[in-house]
Design an enzyme around this catalytic site. Structure first.
Site, PDB file in Angstrom:
ATOM      1  N   LYS A  13       0.831  -1.203   0.000  1.00  0.00           N
ATOM      2  CA  LYS A  13       0.000   0.000   0.000  1.00  0.00           C
ATOM      3  C   LYS A  13       0.871   1.260   0.000  1.00  0.00           C
ATOM      4  O   LYS A  13       0.516   2.264  -0.609  1.00  0.00           O
ATOM      5  CB  LYS A  13      -0.924   0.019   1.225  1.00  0.00           C
TER       6      LYS A  13
ATOM      7  N   LYS B  37      -5.171 -10.615  -6.807  1.00  0.00           N
ATOM      8  CA  LYS B  37      -6.415 -10.907  -6.110  1.00  0.00           C
ATOM      9  C   LYS B  37      -7.477  -9.846  -6.405  1.00  0.00           C
ATOM     10  O   LYS B  37      -7.157  -8.687  -6.688  1.00  0.00           O
ATOM     11  CB  LYS B  37      -6.182 -11.072  -4.602  1.00  0.00           C
TER      12      LYS B  37
ATOM     13  N   LYS C 273     -10.820  -4.286  -3.580  1.00  0.00           N
ATOM     14  CA  LYS C 273     -11.597  -3.046  -3.605  1.00  0.00           C
ATOM     15  C   LYS C 273     -10.782  -1.907  -4.190  1.00  0.00           C
ATOM     16  O   LYS C 273     -11.331  -0.937  -4.697  1.00  0.00           O
ATOM     17  CB  LYS C 273     -11.954  -2.614  -2.174  1.00  0.00           C
TER      18      LYS C 273
HETATM   19  P1  AMP Z   1     -10.763  -6.087   2.932  1.00  0.00           P
HETATM   20  O1  AMP Z   1     -11.464  -5.947   1.637  1.00  0.00           O
HETATM   21  O2  AMP Z   1      -9.302  -5.953   2.772  1.00  0.00           O
HETATM   22  O3  AMP Z   1     -11.355  -5.259   4.043  1.00  0.00           O
HETATM   23  O4  AMP Z   1     -10.984  -7.604   3.362  1.00  0.00           O
HETATM   24  C1  AMP Z   1     -12.079  -8.095   4.072  1.00  0.00           C
HETATM   25  C2  AMP Z   1     -12.006  -9.607   4.168  1.00  0.00           C
HETATM   26  O5  AMP Z   1     -12.149 -10.202   2.877  1.00  0.00           O
HETATM   27  C3  AMP Z   1     -10.688 -10.152   4.721  1.00  0.00           C
HETATM   28  O6  AMP Z   1     -10.931 -11.256   5.560  1.00  0.00           O
HETATM   29  C4  AMP Z   1      -9.929 -10.547   3.507  1.00  0.00           C
HETATM   30  O7  AMP Z   1      -8.996 -11.567   3.762  1.00  0.00           O
HETATM   31  C5  AMP Z   1     -11.033 -11.046   2.586  1.00  0.00           C
HETATM   32  N1  AMP Z   1     -10.674 -10.850   1.186  1.00  0.00           N
HETATM   33  C6  AMP Z   1     -10.433  -9.661   0.561  1.00  0.00           C
HETATM   34  N2  AMP Z   1     -10.142  -9.852  -0.738  1.00  0.00           N
HETATM   35  C7  AMP Z   1     -10.202 -11.201  -0.952  1.00  0.00           C
HETATM   36  C8  AMP Z   1     -10.018 -12.042  -2.103  1.00  0.00           C
HETATM   37  N3  AMP Z   1      -9.718 -11.538  -3.304  1.00  0.00           N
HETATM   38  N4  AMP Z   1     -10.164 -13.380  -1.951  1.00  0.00           N
HETATM   39  C9  AMP Z   1     -10.483 -13.885  -0.749  1.00  0.00           C
HETATM   40  N5  AMP Z   1     -10.676 -13.170   0.367  1.00  0.00           N
HETATM   41  C10 AMP Z   1     -10.545 -11.843   0.283  1.00  0.00           C
END
Ligand code: AMP
Ligand code: TRP
Length: 336
Positions: free
Chosen positions: A113, A199, A202
Site C-alpha cells: 500500500k 487478487k 476493492k
Molecule cells: P478487505 O477488503 O481488505 O477489508 O478484506 C475483508 C475480508 O475479505 C478479509 O478477511 C480478507 O482476507 C477477505 N478478502 C479480501 N479480498 C479477498 C479475495 N480476493 N479473496 C479472498 N478473500 C478476500
C-alpha cells in the site's frame, strides 16, 4: 465448556466484492452456530488511506446491512461498529508502545500500500496491524476467520499478545489470549477478473476486475463477458499455467455448490462462449437473495440502528473488561 469466541471484521471502503464474501463472510455464516461471534465494521481502519468523509457513515451502514443480508444471525452473533467503542483506539495506543517498529515495516500489505501511495503514507497505515491486533485481543478471540491475505497480520497479533504476556504477565499468566487464524483454502483467494494472477480487490481502479455483491444483473453480465480468459482448448481446474481459467471455474464451483470433480466433468469440453453465460447465470442467482435481503434491511433504518446499538452494548462490556486487565497489568491507577 462454553463456545469458542470468533471475531472478524471488514472495512467500510466501497462495496463488498465476491472475494470478501467467499473468502470471509460466507465462512462466518457457515460456522456461526458453533461459536460465540463478534463481527465488526472496522471504520477506524478505513481512514488509514485517504477517505471520503461524506460517505464514511453510509458505507459503514452498508457493510453492517450486508452482514445481515449474507446471513449473520443475531442469535449467535454480535454486529457492531469499531469506532463506537473507544477501547479499540485506547488498546491500540497501549500495544503500540510494546510493538517494535520493524515488525510493522515488514508487513507485506503495508509495503504494497505504501508503494501505491507514494509520498502520502500516514503513520496510521503503518500502525494498521496494531489496531487490528487490538480488535482481536479485546474480545479474547479464539479464532479469527479471514482470507489468506490477512495471515501475516494474524501472526503479528499473536506475536504482540505473546510479547505483552511475557513482559507484563505474572508467572506466565495469559493477560491477552493468543488467537488462531481460521483460513479456509476454498475461496481463500478469489482473483481479479481482469488478471488471474492478482487478487480481487476493492482498491483495483478497474470496476471490471471485481463483481460486487450489490451489482445488478446487467453489471454482472457485462463484467463476465469482458473478463480475461485464454485461448487454450477445453476448460480445467488447478492448472497454474491458466490462472484465469482456474479462478473462473473455482468461482463457478463455489457459487453453484458443485464439487471440483463435478465442475471438471461438466466444463472440460466447453469453450468460453458456453461457460461464460453459465457462470453469469449462476452468479446472478447466488447473489439475488443477498441483494433482496440487503434492500429489506436498508429500508428499515430503525431496525439497523437497534442492531448496532445492541451490538455496541454487548461488545463494549467485553472490550472494557479486557482493557481494564491490560491497564492494570501495565501499572495504571484506576480512577475513582
Ligand atoms: P478487505 O477488503 O481488505 O477489508 O478484506 C475483508 C475480508 O475479505 C478479509 O478477511 C480478507 O482476507 C477477505 N478478502 C479480501 N479480498 C479477498 C479475495 N480476493 N479473496 C479472498 N478473500 C478476500
Ligand atoms: N485488516 C482486515 C482486512 O483488511 C480487516 C480487519 C480489521 C480485521 N480488524 C480485523 C479482520 C480483526 C479480522 C479481525 O481484511
Amino acid at each position: 465448556m462454553g463456545k469458542q469466541r470468533v471475531l472478524s471484521g471488514v472495512q467500510p471502503t466501497g462495496n463488498l466484492h465476491l472475494g470478501n464474501y467467499l473468502g470471509a463472510i460466507r465462512n462466518w455464516v457457515e460456522g456461526q452456530s458453533q461459536y460465540d461471534n463478534f463481527f465488526c465494521v472496522v471504520d477506524l481502519h478505513a481512514i488509514t488511506v485517504p477517505h471520503n468523509p461524506a460517505t464514511l457513515a453510509t458505507d459503514t451502514y452498508t457493510i453492517a446491512a450486508l452482514y445481515l443480508a449474507c446471513g449473520i444471525d443475531l442469535e449467535h452473533s454480535t454486529i457492531f461498529v469499531q469506532s463506537h467503542i473507544s477501547a479499540h483506539s485506547e488498546l491500540t495506543w497501549l500495544l503500540n508502545c510494546i510493538t517494535p517498529i520493524n515488525w510493522l515495516q515488514d508487513m507485506i500489505q503495508f509495503k504494497e500500500k505504501a508503494i501505491k501511495q507514494g509520498e502520502n503514507v500516514s503513520t496510521g497505515l503503518l500502525d494498521y496491524p496494531v489496531l487490528m491486533a487490538a480488535d482481536i485481543l479485546l474480545y479474547d478471540a479464539d479464532q479469527v476467520p479471514v482470507g489468506e491475505d490477512q495471515k501475516q497480520h494474524l501472526e503479528l497479533t499473536r506475536d504482540i499478545a505473546a510479547r505483552f504476556n511475557h513482559m507484563f504477565g505474572q508467572d506466565e499468566e495469559e493477560i491477552l489470549k493468543i488467537p488462531e487464524p481460521m483460513i479456509r483454502t476454498e475461496g481463500a483467494r478469489i482473483m481479479s477478473l481482469t488478471d488471474g494472477t492478482r487478487k480481487m480487490s476493492k482498491s483495483d481502479p478497474s470496476e471490471l476486475s471485481r463483481i460486487n455483491l450489490l451489482d445488478p444483473p446487467e453489471a454482472i453480465t457485462k463484467k463476465i463477458k469482458r473478463c480475461k480468459t485464454d485461448s487454450v482448448r477445453g476448460l480445467e481446474l488447478g492448472n497454474p499455467e491458466r490462472p484465469e481459467c482456474n479462478n473462473l471455474l473455482m468461482l463457478y464451483g463455489i457459487l453453484s455448490g458443485k464439487t471440483k470433480d463435478e465442475v471438471t466433468a461438466e466444463c472440460q469440453d466447453m469453450g468460453w462462449g458456453k461457460f461464460k453465460p453459465l457462470l453469469t447465470e449462476t452468479t446472478i442467482e447466488a447473489l439475488k437473495p443477498i441483494q433482496e435481503q440487503y434492500k429489506a434491511v436498508m429500508d428499515d433504518r430503525t431496525y439497523l440502528d437497534s442492531v448496532l446499538k445492541d451490538g455496541r452494548e454487548k461488545a463494549e462490556a467485553v472490550a472494557n473488561a479486557t482493557l481494564k486487565r491490560v491497564k492494570t497489568a501495565l501499572g495504571y491507577s484506576t480512577p475513582l
